[in-house]
Design a protein around this motif. Structure first.
Motif, PDB file in Angstrom:
ATOM      1  N   ASP A   1      23.012   6.409 -20.060  1.00 17.20           N
ATOM      2  CA  ASP A   1      24.281   7.352 -19.588  1.00 17.20           C
ATOM      3  C   ASP A   1      25.283   6.589 -19.288  1.00 17.20           C
TER       4      ASP A   1
ATOM      5  N   GLN B   1      22.946   7.715 -26.709  1.00 21.56           N
ATOM      6  CA  GLN B   1      23.654   8.915 -26.028  1.00 21.56           C
ATOM      7  C   GLN B   1      22.322   9.968 -25.676  1.00 21.56           C
TER       8      GLN B   1
ATOM      9  N   GLN C   1      24.788   7.227 -31.100  1.00 18.12           N
ATOM     10  CA  GLN C   1      24.359   8.409 -30.788  1.00 18.12           C
ATOM     11  C   GLN C   1      22.827   8.398 -30.167  1.00 18.12           C
TER      12      GLN C   1
ATOM     13  N   ASN D   1      39.133   9.358 -19.282  1.00 15.98           N
ATOM     14  CA  ASN D   1      38.056   9.792 -20.103  1.00 15.98           C
ATOM     15  C   ASN D   1      37.293   8.795 -20.908  1.00 15.98           C
ATOM     16  N   TYR D   2      36.825   7.726 -19.996  1.00 16.28           N
ATOM     17  CA  TYR D   2      36.254   6.468 -20.774  1.00 16.28           C
ATOM     18  C   TYR D   2      34.918   6.555 -21.331  1.00 16.28           C
ATOM     19  N   ALA D   3      34.105   7.677 -21.312  1.00 18.25           N
ATOM     20  CA  ALA D   3      33.023   7.963 -22.045  1.00 18.25           C
ATOM     21  C   ALA D   3      33.267   8.139 -23.452  1.00 18.25           C
ATOM     22  N   ASP D   4      34.306   9.002 -23.643  1.00 15.38           N
ATOM     23  CA  ASP D   4      34.744   9.474 -24.991  1.00 15.38           C
ATOM     24  C   ASP D   4      35.364   8.371 -25.751  1.00 15.38           C
ATOM     25  N   LEU D   5      36.074   7.458 -24.960  1.00 19.74           N
ATOM     26  CA  LEU D   5      36.743   6.163 -25.555  1.00 19.74           C
ATOM     27  C   LEU D   5      35.818   5.406 -26.298  1.00 19.74           C
ATOM     28  N   GLU D   6      34.409   5.357 -25.692  1.00 21.51           N
ATOM     29  CA  GLU D   6      33.602   4.191 -26.191  1.00 21.51           C
ATOM     30  C   GLU D   6      33.446   3.836 -27.679  1.00 21.51           C
ATOM     31  N   ARG D   7      33.211   5.193 -28.391  1.00 18.45           N
ATOM     32  CA  ARG D   7      33.086   5.063 -29.799  1.00 18.45           C
ATOM     33  C   ARG D   7      34.424   4.626 -30.547  1.00 18.45           C
ATOM     34  N   HIS D   8      35.370   4.786 -29.988  1.00 15.05           N
ATOM     35  CA  HIS D   8      36.684   4.524 -30.477  1.00 15.05           C
ATOM     36  C   HIS D   8      36.761   3.108 -30.477  1.00 15.05           C
TER      37      HIS D   8
ATOM     38  N   GLN E   1      28.281   7.274 -17.983  1.00 12.67           N
ATOM     39  CA  GLN E   1      29.022   7.801 -16.713  1.00 12.67           C
ATOM     40  C   GLN E   1      28.096   7.360 -15.520  1.00 12.67           C
TER      41      GLN E   1
END
Length: 280
Positions: free
Chosen positions: A199, A167, A164, A54-61, A201
């Motif tokens: 995007d 995004q 954001q 789930n790399y897209a959700d990891l970006e902000r971390h 992804q």
């Protein structure tokens, strides 16, 4: 045809400098970004995508922790795009891709790995001016106001000040090119800049195939690589110049003195370590 297979060094030069005449200023000024790949089958995937999962959700971390642990002197300004550029340059997985204004630098990266000289290489060429004409009107206006063809981090910090905001552009399927600050000699010597998709992804390949008029992919046959490599070395387009420092010097000398036999080259590569990080 967007894919062009060349058959000689001279033909490669001709294709790389095609469409570089600018009638408005009466000069040869190419509007293309170049990216050299040692294997023509490689796609334009970002390092963020290569994480998998789930790399897209990891970006902000990734970005949050990079900012947290990096020394504050790492960036000139505590702003989103400054941090993104520094993170990309120092190897953090990001949605950015490395490009260069220089066809010769792209040729270097297509022929730097002698252990892949049995494979066709490729150089992608993307017209960044035409790419930017496809952006949402506010971003087009920003470029027009500045009289610029490529964004700077300062321009993007005003127009897209956070992850954001970037995004929020995903629905537009936007692609843009930006120049990083000249934070290190490697960026300057490689004439480097980055592409970004709104995007995370979507690959740049997806975008380009929707807009065939703005790009081409030049295929370099495996049998041409040694000639190209030797001529680049003679022109001083080497790791010693593109990666200033002892690591670049060591890599240049290792490649320069490596045997031509592919099997022996693979052994040398296995013993010698990894390639340095790159910008384009």
């Amino acid at each position: 045809m967007n894919e062009i297979r060349v058959h000689s060094y001279d033909e490669l030069q001709k294709e790389l400098f095609a469409d570089s005449w600018n009638e408005e200023i009466g000069r040869f000024r190419s509007r293309f970004a170049f990216r050299g790949l040692s294997d023509a089958s490689y796609s334009l995937k970002t390092t963020l995508m290569r994480l998998g999962g789930n790399y897209a959700d990891l970006e902000r971390h990734l970005m949050r922790n990079f900012k947290k642990y990096a020394h504050r002197s790492a960036v000139e300004s505590d702003a989103f795009w400054n941090w993104m550029a520094v993170a990309q340059h120092y190897g953090l997985p990001t949605r950015m891709l490395d490009w260069t204004y220089s066809p010769l630098v792209a040729m270097h990266f297509a022929t730097a790995n002698i252990c892949k000289f049995n494979l066709d290489g490729a150089i992608w060429a993307v017209n960044y001016v035409k790419t930017h004409k496809l952006l949402p009107r506010p971003l087009c206006n920003k470029l027009e106001e500045e009289g610029a063809n490529v964004f700077t981090v300062e321009m993007l910090n005003e127009a897209i000040p956070s992850l954001q905001h970037l995004q929020d552009l995903s629905r537009d399927n936007a692609a843009l090119f930006l120049e990083p600050p000249s934070m290190e000699d490697r960026i300057v010597n490689q004439f480097a800049f980055f592409s970004v998709m709104s995007d995370p992804q979507r690959t740049l390949c997806d975008f380009l195939h929707e807009h065939p008029a703005i790009w081409r992919k030049i295929i370099i046959p495996a049998e041409l690589k040694w000639e190209i490599r030797d001529k680049l070395d003679q022109s001083n387009i080497t790791e010693r110049v593109l990666f200033p420092g002892l690591d670049g010097l060591g890599l240049w000398l290792k490649r320069h003195y490596s045997p031509r036999c592919i099997e022996e080259c693979e052994l040398v590569q296995g013993i010698g370590g990894q390639l340095p990080r790159r910008s384009p």
